[in-house]
Design an enzyme around this catalytic site. Sequence first.
Site, short mmCIF file in Angstrom:
data_model
loop_
_atom_site.label_atom_id
_atom_site.label_comp_id
_atom_site.label_asym_id
_atom_site.label_seq_id
_atom_site.Cartn_x
_atom_site.Cartn_y
_atom_site.Cartn_z
N PHE A 150 -12.72 60.59 65.81
CA PHE A 150 -14.02 60.92 66.42
C PHE A 150 -14.56 62.19 65.78
O PHE A 150 -15.06 63.10 66.46
CB PHE A 150 -13.85 61.10 67.94
CG PHE A 150 -13.33 59.85 68.61
CD1 PHE A 150 -14.19 58.79 68.90
CD2 PHE A 150 -11.99 59.71 68.93
CE1 PHE A 150 -13.71 57.62 69.49
CE2 PHE A 150 -11.50 58.56 69.52
CZ PHE A 150 -12.36 57.51 69.80
N GLU A 153 -19.22 64.66 60.93
CA GLU A 153 -19.37 65.37 59.66
C GLU A 153 -20.02 66.72 59.96
O GLU A 153 -20.93 66.82 60.78
CB GLU A 153 -20.27 64.57 58.70
CG GLU A 153 -19.57 63.32 58.21
CD GLU A 153 -20.37 62.59 57.15
OE1 GLU A 153 -21.11 63.22 56.38
OE2 GLU A 153 -20.25 61.35 57.12
N ASN A 206 -19.25 55.25 69.63
CA ASN A 206 -20.38 55.46 68.71
C ASN A 206 -21.62 54.71 69.20
O ASN A 206 -22.74 55.22 69.13
CB ASN A 206 -20.01 55.00 67.29
CG ASN A 206 -19.32 56.12 66.50
OD1 ASN A 206 -19.08 57.19 67.04
ND2 ASN A 206 -19.00 55.87 65.25
N GLY A 255 -28.70 58.26 61.89
CA GLY A 255 -28.39 57.73 60.56
C GLY A 255 -26.95 58.09 60.22
O GLY A 255 -26.13 58.33 61.10
N CYS A 258 -21.88 56.32 59.82
CA CYS A 258 -21.08 55.81 60.95
C CYS A 258 -21.90 55.01 61.95
O CYS A 258 -21.66 53.82 62.15
CB CYS A 258 -20.38 56.97 61.63
SG CYS A 258 -19.36 57.92 60.48
N LYS A 261 -23.56 51.67 60.73
CA LYS A 261 -22.53 50.68 60.39
C LYS A 261 -21.81 50.19 61.64
O LYS A 261 -21.59 49.00 61.82
CB LYS A 261 -21.55 51.37 59.43
CG LYS A 261 -20.32 50.59 59.07
CD LYS A 261 -19.59 51.26 57.92
CE LYS A 261 -18.82 52.51 58.31
NZ LYS A 261 -17.53 52.29 58.96
C1 UGA Z 1 -20.44 60.24 64.47
C2 UGA Z 1 -19.76 60.55 65.82
O1 UGA Z 1 -20.45 61.62 66.48
C3 UGA Z 1 -18.29 60.93 65.61
O2 UGA Z 1 -17.67 61.11 66.88
C4 UGA Z 1 -17.59 59.79 64.85
O3 UGA Z 1 -16.23 60.09 64.60
C5 UGA Z 1 -18.29 59.58 63.52
O4 UGA Z 1 -19.68 59.25 63.78
C6 UGA Z 1 -17.60 58.43 62.82
O5 UGA Z 1 -17.64 57.32 63.35
O6 UGA Z 1 -16.92 58.66 61.83
P1 UGA Z 1 -21.53 61.72 62.52
O7 UGA Z 1 -21.90 60.42 61.88
O8 UGA Z 1 -20.95 62.79 61.68
O9 UGA Z 1 -20.47 61.45 63.72
O10 UGA Z 1 -22.87 62.29 63.13
P2 UGA Z 1 -23.45 62.68 64.57
O11 UGA Z 1 -23.39 64.14 64.75
O12 UGA Z 1 -22.86 61.84 65.63
O13 UGA Z 1 -24.99 62.27 64.36
C7 UGA Z 1 -25.34 60.93 64.05
C8 UGA Z 1 -26.83 60.79 63.90
O14 UGA Z 1 -27.50 60.94 65.15
C9 UGA Z 1 -27.48 61.85 62.97
O15 UGA Z 1 -28.45 61.21 62.16
C10 UGA Z 1 -28.12 62.82 63.92
O16 UGA Z 1 -29.21 63.50 63.38
C11 UGA Z 1 -28.56 61.87 65.04
N1 UGA Z 1 -28.74 62.55 66.34
C12 UGA Z 1 -27.69 63.13 66.97
C13 UGA Z 1 -29.99 62.52 66.95
O17 UGA Z 1 -30.98 61.99 66.39
N2 UGA Z 1 -30.14 63.10 68.19
C14 UGA Z 1 -29.10 63.67 68.83
O18 UGA Z 1 -29.31 64.18 69.97
C15 UGA Z 1 -27.85 63.70 68.21
#
Ligand code: UGA
Length: 452
Positions: A150, A153, A206, A255, A258, A261
């Site tokens: 979990f 990045e 996710n 985006g 993770c 996909k």
């Molecule tokens: C995500 C999960 O948060 C991790 O727990 C998981 O381990 C990981 O995927 C994975 O499956 O490997 P990550 O892809 O690094 O982590 O990014 P997030 O911080 O979750 O953000 C994902 C997307 O949502 C980004 O584009 C971010 O800008 C967007 N986001 C996030 C929003 O648009 N609004 C929010 O309030 C939060």
Amino acid sequence: MAELAVIGCGYVGAVTAACFAHLGHRVQAIDLNRDRVSLLRDGQSPIHEPGLETILRQQIQSGRLRFDSSYPDRLDAEIIFIAVDTPGSAEGAADLGAVRAAVGTIASRVAPDAIIVNKSTVPVGTGELVEELVHGAGIYAARVVSNPEFLREGSAVEDFLRPDRVILGSSDEDALDSVASLYEGIDTTIVRVDMRTAETIKYASNAFLATKISFINEMAAVCESLGADVTAVAHGMGLDSRIGGQFLSAGLGWGGNCFPKDVRALAHMAAVHGTHPQLLRSVMAINADQRLRAIQKVRSALGSLNGMRLLVLGAAFKGGTDDIRQSPALEVVRLLLIEGAHVVVYDPVVREDDLIEALPGVNTCTDVVSGATGVDGIILATDWLEFRDLPLDRMRAVAHRGVFVDARNFLDPVTVRRAGFHYLCLGRPRAEGPAIDCQGFPSSPVLSGSLV
Ligand code: UGA
């Protein structure tokens, strides 16, 4: 202290190997990509990941962590983590080629009672497939455990060392005990379930986070028509501990490598097994529309985008990372280019070569003021912390017209307007600036969005 091996040194594998060494275990990390391995051996991270290089250097020096670009004849590790890539197809099916190859290679080299742990995000049922592959190679006593990651990045080290929970899935209690003991130095809740449930928890987590974001993005559209402020709505909702305030920032949508996909894969698995994943499909549709809403904002201020000069601030899929895979910012750039705009992109970390490879022909710049020179509009597409301190006065002085679309609701509207910009955002009609005429001067002090 346990003897571990980690197969695959992408962001999950590299962080897992480094952090287990940090917890006191001896770790051999293997990746067939020689360039990546030689960087890691020098204590350099192939990805932008705060804190990782410090741990890498400390642990390589301590002798607990080593990197290799080929498999040894015998893998003596008691526990072997599989952390290879599982890319998804357009339909959502995951490509298990790298998992099969890794398991196929290690099967003949591991100890007879080795424990193989799946860290990669794999379709539900893959743990059983891994078991079949290993047992098929004659290693009948080997056990398989699912231990999904979990890690976000940009904060992966922190997430590894201070996790909200650790999920372990297997029907073998001894194997669960052995893997649980690796996390002894960490204060967290360890949840033991069967393998399929562990694999599903990963996808469901996710997908739920993506649902939260799509929900607030839909609310942003509702707020715009009702004259409410979505950031205040999210704050008010998030104070309810049943809801929680995280992942309620409206913007360009989710985006990265993770969420897109995994949500697609979960919907695909559900559909293949005969259920109709209508919520997940709506969550994906809302997300795709969110990019279009940002484009519509730019068009609402500038009219046709054909021939317009625009600066896009940010290329990474979120602030704090150099990853541009499935980046909403790049999708916005593509849509602007399709409409005939001339686009220049600025990102504080993403390498120019990566940008040009992803968007052939796109212009890049190395500072925001030169990027803003002569532009008709600016779009903030990634929530980089440093964008909170943009030299707005200087940018406005060199811009041709002062349209500023804050597609992440990231800046203080008053500050941007004070610098002379016509500020637009998503779901905050009262925060938006006065409309401007095509010469770039304010024409009327009206609020966009009507009140009911
Ligand atoms: C995500 C999960 O948060 C991790 O727990 C998981 O381990 C990981 O995927 C994975 O499956 O490997 P990550 O892809 O690094 O982590 O990014 P997030 O911080 O979750 O953000 C994902 C997307 O949502 C980004 O584009 C971010 O800008 C967007 N986001 C996030 C929003 O648009 N609004 C929010 O309030 C939060």
